[in-house]
Motif scaffolding. Sequence first.
Motif, mmCIF file in Angstrom:
data_model
loop_
_atom_site.group_PDB
_atom_site.id
_atom_site.type_symbol
_atom_site.label_atom_id
_atom_site.label_comp_id
_atom_site.label_asym_id
_atom_site.label_seq_id
_atom_site.Cartn_x
_atom_site.Cartn_y
_atom_site.Cartn_z
ATOM 1 N N PHE A 137 33.171 93.317 19.790
ATOM 2 C CA PHE A 137 34.282 92.434 20.174
ATOM 3 C C PHE A 137 34.377 91.344 19.110
ATOM 4 N N VAL A 138 34.917 91.712 17.961
ATOM 5 C CA VAL A 138 34.896 90.798 16.819
ATOM 6 C C VAL A 138 36.290 90.284 16.460
ATOM 7 N N GLY A 139 37.162 90.203 17.468
ATOM 8 C CA GLY A 139 38.509 89.680 17.240
ATOM 9 C C GLY A 139 39.546 90.789 17.322
ATOM 10 N N ARG A 140 40.779 90.426 17.022
ATOM 11 C CA ARG A 140 41.873 91.388 17.196
ATOM 12 C C ARG A 140 42.847 91.317 16.024
ATOM 13 N N ASP A 141 43.517 92.439 15.730
ATOM 14 C CA ASP A 141 44.587 92.499 14.720
ATOM 15 C C ASP A 141 45.920 92.650 15.437
ATOM 16 N N LYS B 43 38.046 95.958 13.626
ATOM 17 C CA LYS B 43 36.788 96.633 13.272
ATOM 18 C C LYS B 43 35.869 95.600 12.592
ATOM 19 N N GLY B 44 34.588 95.690 12.846
ATOM 20 C CA GLY B 44 33.635 94.755 12.250
ATOM 21 C C GLY B 44 33.331 95.089 10.800
ATOM 22 N N GLY B 45 33.553 96.356 10.441
ATOM 23 C CA GLY B 45 33.269 96.786 9.066
ATOM 24 C C GLY B 45 31.792 97.082 8.845
ATOM 25 N N PHE B 46 31.047 97.335 9.923
ATOM 26 C CA PHE B 46 29.614 97.609 9.796
ATOM 27 C C PHE B 46 29.387 99.036 9.324
ATOM 28 N N LYS B 47 28.304 99.225 8.602
ATOM 29 C CA LYS B 47 27.921 100.587 8.188
ATOM 30 C C LYS B 47 27.707 101.439 9.454
ATOM 31 N N ILE C 189 28.413 93.058 20.191
ATOM 32 C CA ILE C 189 28.522 92.255 18.967
ATOM 33 C C ILE C 189 29.714 91.310 19.078
ATOM 34 N N GLY C 190 29.472 90.028 18.790
ATOM 35 C CA GLY C 190 30.544 89.031 18.801
ATOM 36 C C GLY C 190 30.120 87.780 19.539
ATOM 37 N N GLY C 191 30.875 86.698 19.331
ATOM 38 C CA GLY C 191 30.519 85.439 19.984
ATOM 39 C C GLY C 191 31.707 84.741 20.607
ATOM 40 N N GLY C 192 32.794 85.505 20.830
ATOM 41 C CA GLY C 192 33.992 84.930 21.438
ATOM 42 C C GLY C 192 34.053 85.226 22.927
ATOM 43 N N ASP C 193 35.188 84.873 23.550
ATOM 44 C CA ASP C 193 35.351 85.109 24.989
ATOM 45 C C ASP C 193 35.184 86.580 25.342
ATOM 46 N N SER C 194 35.762 87.467 24.511
ATOM 47 C CA SER C 194 35.689 88.901 24.837
ATOM 48 C C SER C 194 34.238 89.359 24.857
ATOM 49 N N ALA C 195 33.492 89.046 23.816
ATOM 50 C CA ALA C 195 32.105 89.517 23.718
ATOM 51 C C ALA C 195 31.264 89.014 24.890
ATOM 52 N N LEU C 196 31.389 87.726 25.191
ATOM 53 C CA LEU C 196 30.536 87.165 26.247
ATOM 54 C C LEU C 196 30.948 87.675 27.631
ATOM 55 N N GLU C 197 32.265 87.751 27.860
ATOM 56 C CA GLU C 197 32.718 88.249 29.175
ATOM 57 C C GLU C 197 32.274 89.701 29.381
ATOM 58 N N GLU C 198 32.439 90.500 28.339
ATOM 59 C CA GLU C 198 32.099 91.918 28.482
ATOM 60 C C GLU C 198 30.571 92.104 28.529
ATOM 61 N N GLU D 93 39.222 85.673 35.520
ATOM 62 C CA GLU D 93 39.029 84.614 36.521
ATOM 63 C C GLU D 93 39.906 83.406 36.219
ATOM 64 N N ASN D 94 40.806 83.542 35.214
ATOM 65 C CA ASN D 94 41.608 82.362 34.871
ATOM 66 C C ASN D 94 43.107 82.630 34.919
ATOM 67 N N TYR D 95 43.523 83.633 35.709
ATOM 68 C CA TYR D 95 44.969 83.800 35.897
ATOM 69 C C TYR D 95 45.370 82.923 37.084
ATOM 70 N N ARG E 131 26.588 86.418 14.823
ATOM 71 C CA ARG E 131 26.231 85.997 13.462
ATOM 72 C C ARG E 131 25.936 84.507 13.330
ATOM 73 N N ARG E 132 26.219 83.735 14.382
ATOM 74 C CA ARG E 132 25.872 82.300 14.346
ATOM 75 C C ARG E 132 25.021 81.990 15.578
ATOM 76 N N ASP E 133 24.644 80.701 15.762
ATOM 77 C CA ASP E 133 23.886 80.399 16.979
ATOM 78 C C ASP E 133 24.697 79.545 17.946
ATOM 79 N N ALA F 187 49.446 82.076 19.033
ATOM 80 C CA ALA F 187 49.354 82.538 20.421
ATOM 81 C C ALA F 187 48.009 82.101 21.001
ATOM 82 N N ALA F 188 48.039 81.634 22.246
ATOM 83 C CA ALA F 188 46.788 81.214 22.895
ATOM 84 C C ALA F 188 45.995 82.429 23.364
ATOM 85 N N LYS F 189 46.625 83.592 23.327
ATOM 86 C CA LYS F 189 45.969 84.858 23.684
ATOM 87 C C LYS F 189 45.420 84.820 25.119
HETATM 88 P P1 NAP Z 1 37.495 85.807 18.735
HETATM 89 O O1 NAP Z 1 37.646 84.635 19.614
HETATM 90 O O2 NAP Z 1 38.223 85.839 17.434
HETATM 91 O O3 NAP Z 1 35.933 86.017 18.480
HETATM 92 C C1 NAP Z 1 35.483 87.001 17.613
HETATM 93 C C2 NAP Z 1 33.964 86.856 17.477
HETATM 94 O O4 NAP Z 1 33.492 87.888 16.647
HETATM 95 C C3 NAP Z 1 33.553 85.529 16.847
HETATM 96 O O5 NAP Z 1 32.453 85.008 17.516
HETATM 97 C C4 NAP Z 1 33.219 85.925 15.416
HETATM 98 O O6 NAP Z 1 32.152 85.174 14.865
HETATM 99 C C5 NAP Z 1 32.742 87.350 15.578
HETATM 100 N N1 NAP Z 1 33.046 88.158 14.384
HETATM 101 C C6 NAP Z 1 34.234 88.310 13.756
HETATM 102 N N2 NAP Z 1 34.122 89.163 12.722
HETATM 103 C C7 NAP Z 1 32.821 89.550 12.696
HETATM 104 C C8 NAP Z 1 32.087 90.422 11.873
HETATM 105 N N3 NAP Z 1 32.660 91.075 10.861
HETATM 106 N N4 NAP Z 1 30.779 90.563 12.125
HETATM 107 C C9 NAP Z 1 30.180 89.928 13.168
HETATM 108 N N5 NAP Z 1 30.824 89.102 13.998
HETATM 109 C C10 NAP Z 1 32.131 88.920 13.774
HETATM 110 O O7 NAP Z 1 37.940 87.194 19.467
HETATM 111 P P2 NAP Z 1 37.983 87.565 21.016
HETATM 112 O O8 NAP Z 1 36.733 87.196 21.695
HETATM 113 O O9 NAP Z 1 38.448 88.978 21.064
HETATM 114 O O10 NAP Z 1 39.136 86.649 21.590
HETATM 115 C C11 NAP Z 1 40.455 86.704 21.018
HETATM 116 C C12 NAP Z 1 41.321 85.644 21.694
HETATM 117 O O11 NAP Z 1 41.530 86.020 23.054
HETATM 118 C C13 NAP Z 1 40.679 84.248 21.709
HETATM 119 O O12 NAP Z 1 41.687 83.313 21.545
HETATM 120 C C14 NAP Z 1 40.075 84.164 23.093
HETATM 121 O O13 NAP Z 1 39.954 82.839 23.569
HETATM 122 C C15 NAP Z 1 41.085 84.970 23.907
HETATM 123 N N6 NAP Z 1 40.426 85.548 25.095
HETATM 124 C C16 NAP Z 1 40.476 84.824 26.231
HETATM 125 C C17 NAP Z 1 39.856 85.296 27.364
HETATM 126 C C18 NAP Z 1 39.941 84.485 28.618
HETATM 127 O O14 NAP Z 1 40.562 83.441 28.619
HETATM 128 N N7 NAP Z 1 39.348 84.895 29.728
HETATM 129 C C19 NAP Z 1 39.164 86.505 27.343
HETATM 130 C C20 NAP Z 1 39.103 87.214 26.139
HETATM 131 C C21 NAP Z 1 39.733 86.719 25.008
HETATM 132 P P3 NAP Z 1 32.348 83.615 14.484
HETATM 133 O O15 NAP Z 1 32.350 82.884 15.775
HETATM 134 O O16 NAP Z 1 31.179 83.338 13.632
HETATM 135 O O17 NAP Z 1 33.649 83.546 13.739
#
Ligand code: NAP
Length: 309
Positions: free
Chosen positions: A236-240, A116-120, A149-158, A47-49, A174-176, A286-288
């Motif tokens: 959705f715990v981030g990207r490599d 990968k989250g590295g969970f068992k 699982i996750g608290g970033g944009d990907s996790a909440l959007e999905e 929704e943000n392009y 893992r946080r509030d 990168a702003a990703k």
């Molecule tokens: P992210 O922003 O890096 O968030 C990863 C989340 O996973 C964080 O909440 C983190 O917790 C949690 N996490 C990481 N490792 C973990 C673990 N081992 N166990 C449990 N939780 C773990 O990744 P993302 O959501 O994939 O987003 C990546 C980038 O793309 C960001 O810059 C984001 O803004 C961007 N993005 C943008 C959009 C959009 O604009 N519409 C959509 C998707 C992604 P903590 O918070 O405690 O670190």
Amino acid sequence: MLDLAIIGGGPAGLTAGLYATRGGLKNVTMFEMGMPGGQITGSSEIENYPGQVEIVSGMDLMESWPKQAMRFGLKHEMNQVSKVTKSGDVFTVELSDGTKQEAKSVLLATGSVPKKGGFKGEKELFGRGVSTCATCDGFFYKNKEVAVIGGGDSALEEAVYLAKMCSKVYLVHRRDTYRAAPSTIEHMKACENIEEVTNVIVEEVYGDASGVLGLKVKSKETGEIRDLEVPGVFTFVGRDVLSDSLKQDDGSYLCEVNEATEVVVDLKMRTNVPGLYAAGDVRIDAAKQVVCAAADGATAAVNIIEFLG
Ligand code: NAP
């Protein structure tokens, strides 16, 4: 010899291809191991392009990009690049089928892959209930309960996307507090069938031969274990970043990278190796965002044209 080898066919690579060929480069090939479009094609709702008023899927957003980019002569080769080397002024791009291509310049636009989250249990049950793509696998859990699982944009959007088809979504974090954008947090909170399970550590994802049976999480405050009996777990715990193709035989990288192996570039998307550029999520800072990756690709192409004279 290629004028430019573009590695990666996401928003950065496609835009670079468009600008490079429209800007006059004759011999430009984009190497992409899958279908052009990139990681964004796995996103369910965008929704943000800028200019795109209606919410669209990543797949729909990217549909016309390859067609437009190829109009000016960009060639696409479906092949994985395994290594990039440089000798004198010439780059060699080694492909996974064993062939090689020489190029005067190279743009790395390979993006990133889910971490990968590295969970068992995560590895053992991946593809059997553990997923990193709600658009691809969400349908299997129609009217069922899932965990995200996750608290970033990907996790909440999905989570919001999954909430439309699943009976209930547990959002496990893992946080509030969340790092997602405020409007995305608002959307998530408005979904009545999303239950936030915060301040918890994932103990394990468990299952049997049939697949995932549930997820055990431990409260960080009380140590209490909670068993979420769900057949689907989305992480959705981030990207490599994908910069491995820059690795040389001695383990060093062809150009400067940081500790996360993100490619160090300047404002022209130049690396410290003349003729080697990087754009999109694979670069430092990168702003990703799709729009930023596309802008990087255009910036890189404009400067590559200047570099090649
Ligand atoms: P992210 O922003 O890096 O968030 C990863 C989340 O996973 C964080 O909440 C983190 O917790 C949690 N996490 C990481 N490792 C973990 C673990 N081992 N166990 C449990 N939780 C773990 O990744 P993302 O959501 O994939 O987003 C990546 C980038 O793309 C960001 O810059 C984001 O803004 C961007 N993005 C943008 C959009 C959009 O604009 N519409 C959509 C998707 C992604 P903590 O918070 O405690 O670190």
